[in-house]
Design an enzyme around this catalytic site. Structure first.
Site, PDB file in Angstrom:
ATOM      1  CB  ILE A 273      -4.325  -0.671  18.389  1.00  9.37           C
ATOM      2  CG1 ILE A 273      -4.813  -1.628  17.703  1.00  9.37           C
ATOM      3  CG2 ILE A 273      -5.450   0.109  19.229  1.00  9.37           C
ATOM      4  CD1 ILE A 273      -5.936  -2.544  18.217  1.00  9.37           C
TER       5      ILE A 273
ATOM      6  CB  ALA B  52     -10.527  -2.822  -2.915  1.00  5.01           C
TER       7      ALA B  52
ATOM      8  CD  GLU C  81      -3.750  -8.321  -8.168  1.00  3.45           C
ATOM      9  OE1 GLU C  81      -2.698  -8.594  -8.400  1.00  3.45           O
ATOM     10  OE2 GLU C  81      -4.757  -8.744  -8.849  1.00  3.45           O
TER      11      GLU C  81
ATOM     12  CG  ASN D   6      -2.211  -0.836   0.879  1.00  2.00           C
ATOM     13  OD1 ASN D   6      -3.167  -0.326   0.143  1.00  2.00           O
ATOM     14  ND2 ASN D   6      -2.096  -2.098   1.460  1.00  2.00           N
TER      15      ASN D   6
ATOM     16  CG  HIS E  71     -10.242  -3.034   8.088  1.00  5.97           C
ATOM     17  ND1 HIS E  71      -9.366  -3.427   9.020  1.00  5.97           N
ATOM     18  CD2 HIS E  71     -11.299  -3.915   7.615  1.00  5.97           C
ATOM     19  CE1 HIS E  71     -10.050  -4.655   9.460  1.00  5.97           C
ATOM     20  NE2 HIS E  71     -11.098  -4.920   8.881  1.00  5.97           N
TER      21      HIS E  71
END
Ligand code: GAR
Length: 211
Positions: A95, A182, A180, A16, A112
């Site tokens: 987190i 989304a 790929e 990403n 996410h």
């Protein structure tokens, strides 16, 4: 217009992050500049991707810093040092506390790998999300980019994209298709959208200051 200074937080492969770096290079991200890539472990391949693109990197580990407070304090120090205005969590598997997120309201976004509110929250990360989607038997899944607040995966949704589940999918195959079709599309798009809004706000503020 002045570009919004962006930090990308990663923990692993960094595909990403690569999509964000490519989008900046191609001009698809034009309102922001990736000024820092931060990883919470030194073996994250994302660090190599950043170095290849000439972007400064930092490693801050929970183990080295000793506590969540010290971990976050060190991250905050780096964000100030680089003048960061927007944080992108791109596969960051740690987190952040309310103490941290409340300092950057609507300035932290996260990708996410499901259609929130399905398969999200504590324990749903990485491949586990796709395992859970396949175990449930959903026919459609996808990805979501949302603002980060004190509730894990609970902040306002910015963009979502649906992806079909195929017969015979494994978690790995589904993960790849979701990335790929989304993730690598909606993360750069959401990043540009938010970076642009911040840049415009900054411009208005400077205009008022100069009056
Ligand atoms: C991505 O699928 C991302 O959506 C997910 O981890 C993967 C990181 O891959 N994030 C989460 O599960 C966060 N809860 P990458 O390092 O190749 O970008």
């Amino acid at each position: 217009m002045k570009k919004t200074k962006i930090a990308v937080f990663c923990s692993g492969g960094g595909t990403n992050l690569q999509a964000l770096l490519d989008a900046e290079k191609s001009g698809a991200i034009e309102s922001g500049k990736i000024c820092l890539v931060l990883a919470n472990n030194s073996s994250a391949y994302a660090l190599e991707r950043a170095k290849n693109a000439g972007v400064p990197t930092a490693v801050v580990t929970r183990r080295q810093t000793g506590s969540q407070e010290a971990f976050e304090a060190e991250i905050l120090r780096l964000l100030q040092e680089y003048g960061i205005e927007l944080i992108v969590l791109a596969g960051f598997m740690s987190i952040l506390s309310e103490n941290f997120t409340s300092k950057y309201p609507k300035r932290i976004i996260n990708i996410h790998p499901s259609l929130i509110p399905s398969f999200c929250g504590k324990g749903f990360y990485g491949l586990h999300v796709h395992e859970a989607a396949l175990a449930y038997g959903v026919k459609v899944t996808g990805a979501t980019v949302h603002f980060v607040n004190e509730i894990p995966d609970g902040g306002q949704i910015i963009l979502q994209k649906a992806v079909k589940v195929h017969k015979g999918d494994t978690p790995e195959k589904l993960q790849r298709r979701v990335m790929e079709q989304a993730e690598w599309k909606i993360l750069p798009a959401a990043c540009e959208k938010v970076a642009r809004e911040i840049a415009i706000k900054g411009e208005k503020y400077e205009h008022i200051q100069n009056q």
